[in-house]
Design an enzyme around this catalytic site. Structure first.
Site, PDB file in Angstrom:
ATOM      1  N   ARG A 238     -38.583 -50.058 -51.267  1.00 51.77           N
ATOM      2  CA  ARG A 238     -38.254 -51.522 -49.456  1.00 51.77           C
ATOM      3  C   ARG A 238     -37.314 -52.639 -50.640  1.00 51.77           C
ATOM      4  O   ARG A 238     -38.745 -53.277 -51.294  1.00 51.77           O
ATOM      5  CB  ARG A 238     -39.794 -51.800 -48.647  1.00 51.77           C
ATOM      6  CG  ARG A 238     -39.206 -51.007 -47.684  1.00 51.77           C
ATOM      7  CD  ARG A 238     -39.317 -51.117 -46.414  1.00 51.77           C
ATOM      8  NE  ARG A 238     -39.145 -50.061 -45.490  1.00 51.77           N
ATOM      9  CZ  ARG A 238     -38.902 -48.489 -45.878  1.00 51.77           C
ATOM     10  NH1 ARG A 238     -38.194 -47.614 -46.905  1.00 51.77           N
ATOM     11  NH2 ARG A 238     -39.148 -48.013 -44.494  1.00 51.77           N
ATOM     12  N   GLU A 267     -30.584 -55.574 -45.274  1.00 50.00           N
ATOM     13  CA  GLU A 267     -29.183 -54.540 -44.793  1.00 50.00           C
ATOM     14  C   GLU A 267     -28.585 -54.375 -43.565  1.00 50.00           C
ATOM     15  O   GLU A 267     -29.568 -54.837 -42.809  1.00 50.00           O
ATOM     16  CB  GLU A 267     -30.738 -53.447 -44.949  1.00 50.00           C
ATOM     17  CG  GLU A 267     -30.996 -53.198 -46.336  1.00 50.00           C
ATOM     18  CD  GLU A 267     -32.362 -51.855 -46.595  1.00 50.00           C
ATOM     19  OE1 GLU A 267     -32.547 -51.103 -45.407  1.00 50.00           O
ATOM     20  OE2 GLU A 267     -32.565 -52.092 -47.474  1.00 50.00           O
ATOM     21  N   HIS A 286     -29.151 -47.434 -48.452  1.00 54.96           N
ATOM     22  CA  HIS A 286     -30.413 -46.127 -48.010  1.00 54.96           C
ATOM     23  C   HIS A 286     -30.451 -45.389 -46.825  1.00 54.96           C
ATOM     24  O   HIS A 286     -31.150 -44.832 -46.055  1.00 54.96           O
ATOM     25  CB  HIS A 286     -30.735 -47.888 -46.330  1.00 54.96           C
ATOM     26  CG  HIS A 286     -32.922 -47.235 -46.782  1.00 54.96           C
ATOM     27  ND1 HIS A 286     -33.019 -48.898 -46.215  1.00 54.96           N
ATOM     28  CD2 HIS A 286     -33.871 -46.689 -46.645  1.00 54.96           C
ATOM     29  CE1 HIS A 286     -34.472 -48.801 -45.763  1.00 54.96           C
ATOM     30  NE2 HIS A 286     -34.437 -47.358 -45.658  1.00 54.96           N
TER      31      HIS A 286
END
Length: 328
Positions: A238, A267, A286
């Site tokens: 993360r 993000e 991601h």
């Protein structure tokens, strides 16, 4: 009357068809655009269940609005996007999708390590831009991975599988975790050490820890300065675990050699972000669990959890263990 499920991202028709057998399904029609907050708050008022993704923020405002809400199936292992205390207070079950993405995410984490070590993205762009004019002894020379030391921060399920990948490269495996992992030590020869010891010894520091109050901001300038100058930092967990300004400064100052990142504080990350301007940074959007097989398996797990709740069975992957199972 069928329970009402609101799906916060467009999902494949085969999963929608499965849901429609038992539920009244409403779905945000875009795959690559987040559902606006005001629409989520409106839809949750009538929903008995939500099928969400990691970018959906589910806080007390959402749970207060969801008067009929019984369950949230979050399509991710992590659930730092959800206020668990509020969910339990409103008697809403929170379920995630562990296990089905373990190997896939481990593959990506190790691929990110390889790509960063061997400068693969930089090399691919070099040849596409027509810059390859001749062979030279140290053209885009990276660093070996085999027989190096990998330091895994967070030896959970994904960390353990990354360690298995590392063993295949004859790497020495060291790790730091809240608890000792005797199985990894016995099977893979992994060695437990303190975080400071890991930072000092590892050639590759791989962050796979969950985001918790204890791990948020774990990596500051001080931690990067404790690493070898030729070390490479990988983050596939993360973004908020890492102070991105500190990472940028450490890379600029030559305190570490490179970084491979699949996650970020914000993000999607802005294309103008300083980290993305550095050639020794490999950045991915991601995609840790992003294979067709795994994403479909994650969606099926979400469906299984919804089915369990509405059949008064224990869901496969309940996160908030203090969920009561029925409204007062």
């Amino acid at each position: 009357m069928k329970p009402r499920v609101y799906v916060t991202r467009k999902i494949p028709g085969e999963i929608v068809a499965r849901l429609q057998e038992d539920y009244e399904v409403d779905m945000w029609p875009k795959e690559d655009v987040q559902v606006p907050r005001e629409i989520l708050l409106e839809k949750v008022k009538k929903a008995d269940a939500l099928l969400t993704v990691i970018s959906d923020r589910l806080d007390d405002e959402v749970f207060s609005a969801g008067e009929h809400l019984k369950v949230v199936a979050n399509m991710a292992v992590g659930y730092d996007n959800i206020d668990l205390e509020s969910a339990s207070r409103h008697n809403v079950a929170i379920c995630n999708t562990p296990d089905v993405l373990t190997d896939t995410t481990a593959d990506l984490a190790f691929a990110l390590l390889l790509a960063t070590a061997r400068r693969m993205i930089e090399a691919a762009e070099f040849i596409k831009e027509g810059k390859w004019k001749s062979w030279s002894p140290l053209l885009l020379a990276g660093t070996d991975v085999h027989h190096k030391t990998i330091g895994i921060v967070g030896m959970g399920k994904i960390g353990t599988v990354v360690a298995k990948r590392a063993a295949g490269f004859d790497m020495e495996i060291i790790y730091h975790n809240r608890n000792r992992h005797e199985v990894a030590e016995e099977m893979l020869g992994a060695r437990y050490c303190s975080l400071d010891e890991l930072l000092a010894e590892a050639d590759f520091v791989v962050c796979l820890a969950p985001l918790t109050p204890e791990t948020k901001g774990l990596f500051q300038r001080e931690q990067f300065q404790k690493m070898k100058k030729e070390a490479i930092f990988i983050n596939a967990s993360r973004g908020p675990i890492v102070n991105e300004d500190a990472l940028y400064e450490a890379l600029q100052a030559g305190e570490i050699a490179a970084a491979g990142l699949d996650v970020f504080n914000e993000e999607p990350i802005d294309a103008d972000h300083p980290l993305l301007q550095l050639k020794n940074v490999v950045a991915l959007p991601h995609i840790g669990s992003a294979t067709k097989e795994t994403r479909l398996a994650m969606m099926e797990t979400c469906c299984d959890n919804l089915d369990a709740i509405f059949a008064d069975r224990a869901p496969k992957t309940l996160v908030n263990k203090d969920f009561l199972g029925s409204r007062n």
